[in-house]
Design an enzyme around this catalytic site. Sequence first.
Site, PDB file in Angstrom:
ATOM      1  CE  LYS A 102       8.740  10.023 -16.883  1.00 29.38           C
ATOM      2  NZ  LYS A 102       7.433  10.704 -17.038  1.00 29.38           N
TER       3      LYS A 102
ATOM      4  CG  ASP B  21      -2.005 -17.584   9.802  1.00 27.36           C
ATOM      5  OD1 ASP B  21      -1.617 -18.609  10.390  1.00 27.36           O
ATOM      6  OD2 ASP B  21      -1.907 -17.444   8.571  1.00 27.36           O
TER       7      ASP B  21
END
Lengths: 139, 139, 139, 139
Positions: B90, B17
């Site tokens: 999960k 940047d």
Amino acid sequence: MAREVTYTVRVEFGDCDPARIVWFPNFFRWIDAASRHFFIECGVPPWHETEKTLGVIGTPLVDTHAKFVKTASYGDTLAIHTSVAEWRGKSFVQRYRVSRGADAIMECDEVRIFAGHREDGAPGIRALPIPPAIRALCE
Amino acid sequence: MAREVTYTVRVEFGDCDPARIVWFPNFFRWIDAASRHFFIECGVPPWHETEKTLGVIGTPLVDTHAKFVKTASYGDTLAIHTSVAEWRGKSFVQRYRVSRGADAIMECDEVRIFAGHREDGAPGIRALPIPPAIRALCE
Amino acid sequence: MAREVTYTVRVEFGDCDPARIVWFPNFFRWIDAASRHFFIECGVPPWHETEKTLGVIGTPLVDTHAKFVKTASYGDTLAIHTSVAEWRGKSFVQRYRVSRGADAIMECDEVRIFAGHREDGAPGIRALPIPPAIRALCE
Amino acid sequence: MAREVTYTVRVEFGDCDPARIVWFPNFFRWIDAASRHFFIECGVPPWHETEKTLGVIGTPLVDTHAKFVKTASYGDTLAIHTSVAEWRGKSFVQRYRVSRGADAIMECDEVRIFAGHREDGAPGIRALPIPPAIRALCE
């Protein structure tokens, strides 16, 4: 209560991946823009001006913690609600809540610093004390 | 001890940047690539194949926490060391240490899921139980 | 005269490179969004709907030619004026003029197709004849 | 015959869009990296060094013309073959051929300049005459 500024994002086709949902690095792209807009809306000048007046070249991240609640896809309009949750000595916590209408999409807490060039002229940056002029504008 | 896979990144001019350092969303771009490469290196097929065999369309993020230690700039070569720090029912924790030679640049812990299409055919995704065939390849 | 639709872009800090100007691939990111918005504004449904009704999954590029006239930087607001300059048998020319107030910033002519899945089910895409229903909406 | 340098790219999941093919602005991201690598491979120092020695801060685009021949997707490895096809007074034509094995994927001709800061200190850039020291390294 902390000042809150809202930044609006249109999700584009190219922001989505083959699973047809926003590719997550794009959320950080938008959050970074929301961070800067927060300061602009509070009346802080752009960094290329603060570099001259306060030695501040930007507000790089030190730490970020994000939770992804629901997916978004192209065609969605997202609102990013931004505030400073905490001011510390040489850092601050910037908080973002990303929503699509009533749906929470993502939440993020960042630790950022006000960065300046190193005093010895070497490459790299250093953390500056929170500039009181900037803090006063943002509370 | 957990298996570790290294993914190498060249930092480019356009990754930086106006402060001349890597714009941080690009770290998440590379980390996402490192995540996928971890599975590929472990022998897991690409997601468009696992979609057919296991119903897995990818491993979207649920939660990410990153610390930025030192800045990087164009010309740097970064190594991203990736492992699975924890398997849950999960979800799983994928861990990244980004370094430039001996310098630690960034650390990141992610919670990811194995995602499938919703059973009712509606848009959006759902978390699948960890596929044992994938876990066996990655340990 | 061809219908023209305007798409507005805020240039962000992260869109700019170490030379402090927009890193040019970002112009193509915005132009791609302007392309899609053109069709949306004209009343064409999103591609995931046209995939079902017309077999159209998107409008990938075949050819693009861009001229960069002036630089832009963060804080700028850009207007992208989009039209279809020419309809051909299986392709069309989409034209963009990017401006910042009275300043011309960039011009671009693209050749795009309406793409569908291959008829044999193999990966990859094919060019469809211009769907008359879409052309009628855009003229 | 012009010197040719090859830059290799791994296509990642996040580089692809909901049509499961590379989202085209990413080609320009890679081409920009290939442009810089061409100069690095030829022995030209990085731009932050040439800024001090030659006043050159980079090689921004003036004009680009690209043809997209075949699609690419994640898992592909692309080779970008780069050369300077023509040297002009204050600009040059940089040529790219992107291939996947024997398949041509994309071709691009760019007009670029060697850019310096404006002499009056105002924001923005100006085209410098081709630095003979750089040209000598690249032929």
